[in-house]
Write an enzyme that holds these catalytic residues in place. Structure first.
Site, PDB file in Angstrom:
ATOM      1  N   LYS A  28       7.642   5.741   2.481  1.00 22.44           N
ATOM      2  CA  LYS A  28       8.079   3.686   3.531  1.00 22.44           C
ATOM      3  C   LYS A  28       8.621   3.190   1.731  1.00 22.44           C
ATOM      4  CE  LYS A  28       4.990   2.764   7.331  1.00 22.44           C
ATOM      5  NZ  LYS A  28       4.108   4.186   6.639  1.00 22.44           N
ATOM      6  N   CYS A  74       1.489  -1.268  -0.064  1.00 22.56           N
ATOM      7  CA  CYS A  74       0.031  -0.121  -0.116  1.00 22.56           C
ATOM      8  C   CYS A  74       0.765   1.252  -0.126  1.00 22.56           C
ATOM      9  CB  CYS A  74      -0.711  -0.119   1.041  1.00 22.56           C
ATOM     10  SG  CYS A  74      -2.186  -1.609   1.405  1.00 22.56           S
ATOM     11  N   CYS A  94      -0.885   3.275  11.384  1.00 24.78           N
ATOM     12  CA  CYS A  94      -0.843   4.524  12.120  1.00 24.78           C
ATOM     13  C   CYS A  94      -2.073   4.583  12.769  1.00 24.78           C
ATOM     14  CB  CYS A  94      -0.839   6.104  11.410  1.00 24.78           C
ATOM     15  SG  CYS A  94      -1.596   5.973  10.136  1.00 24.78           S
ATOM     16  N   GLY A 139       4.462   7.660  -0.534  1.00 22.35           N
ATOM     17  CA  GLY A 139       5.609   6.693  -0.778  1.00 22.35           C
ATOM     18  C   GLY A 139       7.021   6.738  -0.268  1.00 22.35           C
TER      19      GLY A 139
END
Length: 378
Positions: free
Chosen positions: A173, A167, A298, A171
């Site tokens: 990660k 997912c 998160c 961008g």
């Protein structure tokens, strides 16, 4: 917002009228009579109620406290190793004095080199970072410390591992993985199904200099066949979640409802989210040659975090594939805040399972609230 759609109010005008009505000294919209103005005034009581509810939920009494409560305590950025070294990047900030703890970031002019995440730095949020050439040219990437956990936990080996970011947008990660893999060509596959977010990740990857090592697919990760990616050895899954660890999103603020109804709606929402999260992580666990899968959110809610991990290790298919929760020694062992052991109640090794998870608390740990767990197999 329904009011905005019905009245077709341009967003900048809408924001200005709300500001005048709720936050100006006169509490009056400074404009002549107009259908837009009338539409906002008709909803004045509801808007005031929403503002009051925000204050109650965040435990503050004034607007100033509410604004302050939404500030990040530390601005985090990491070296983009595709374009710079940490040593060369630091030379671009000679005016910043090194400190040894985030507790010492009380004013501008200081910088903290993180002890948990390699090549990560913390500065005061009022430091002018986005105006620097290093930011504009992609030599540094702004990314919350906890958001860096997944790539560090996956820890792919350059020249050996090929990985997926399931997912991927926006961008952060994905490009972090590229830094760790030292820009190895075509060693990262990024999936993003949203039409708008796919544009964001493409721009991010280009700015970071990752076009050679990152292949971007505009597709739903759960729709792909695991056997078509037999070369993949590691996966990061950071799916949609409640976002309750992000400042200002810890509570459902869409409706002016009482506490009991709010809890009921939250429980219903978390159930739907956790079902989806379980589904997408289980799909990642089906890839034939994957040895590590990192799941993160998160969110601060157990239902989306340890409870999802527990459902997965109890799933018969997952058991047959040989997956288990990694031990603490492989999941940023020096990070002090671990998972909630009560969620694994009934397991003899409940504490060990919780130790294999990492958490961060909003603001208290210097950034957003976050959760991550790693699944591994031989």
């Amino acid at each position: 917002m329904e009011l905005e759609k019905k009245s077709k109010i341009p967003e900048p005008v809408f924001i200005l009228m709300i500001h005048d009505l709720l936050f100006s000294k006169s509490k009056r919209i400074q404009s002549k009579q107009h259908p837009w103005k009338e539409a906002v005034i008709r909803n004045k009581i509801r808007l005031e109620a929403e503002l009051a509810r925000l204050k109650i939920k965040h435990g503050v009494k004034s607007l100033e406290e509410l604004i302050e409560d939404d500030d990040t305590p530390v601005r985090w950025f990491r070296t983009n190793l595709l374009k710079a070294s940490t040593e060369s990047l630091l030379r671009e900030f000679p005016h910043l004095r090194r400190v040894n703890s985030i507790d010492q970031i009380t004013e501008t002019g200081v910088i903290y080199h993180d002890e948990y995440i390699p090549n990560l730095f913390g500065i005061h949020p009022k430091e002018k970072l986005t105006s620097t050439d290093a930011y504009k040219q992609g030599r540094l990437i702004i990314q919350d410390r906890a958001s860096c956990f997944p790539a560090v936990i996956l820890n792919p080996i350059p020249g050996k591992d090929k990985v997926i970011d399931a997912c991927a947008a926006p961008g952060n990660k994905t490009t972090h993985l590229a830094s760790i893999l030292n820009g190895a060509k075509k060693y990262i596959v990024a999936f993003e199904k949203d039409n708008q977010r796919i544009k964001t990740i493409k721009m991010m990857v280009e700015k970071a200099g990752g076009l050679n090592c990152i292949t971007i697919h505009h597709a739903d990760f759960t729709s792909i066949r695991p056997d078509d990616f037999s070369e993949i050895t590691g996966i990061i899954v950071d799916p949609s979640c409640s976002g309750s660890g992000i400042f200002g999103r810890a509570f459902d603020e869409q409706e002016n409802i009482d506490e009991s109804e709010a809890k009921e709606k939250l429980a219903e929402r978390l159930q739907k989210l956790s079902s989806f999260q379980f589904k997408i992580v289980k799909h990642a666990l089906k890839f034939p040659n994957v040895k590590k899968v990192v799941y993160s959110t998160c969110s601060i809610h157990d239902e989306e975090n340890e409870a999802v991990a527990k459902m997965l290790i109890e799933d018969e298919d997952v058991k047959k594939m040989g997956w288990r929760i990694s031990k603490r020694e492989n999941v940023i062992p020096s990070w002090p805040r671990r998972g909630h052991s009560h969620v694994f109640e009934g397991y003899e090794n409940a504490d060990e399972l919780a130790e294999g998870c990492v958490r961060s608390l909003p603001k208290i740990d210097g950034g957003i609230g976050f959760f991550a767990v790693c699944f591994e197999r031989d």
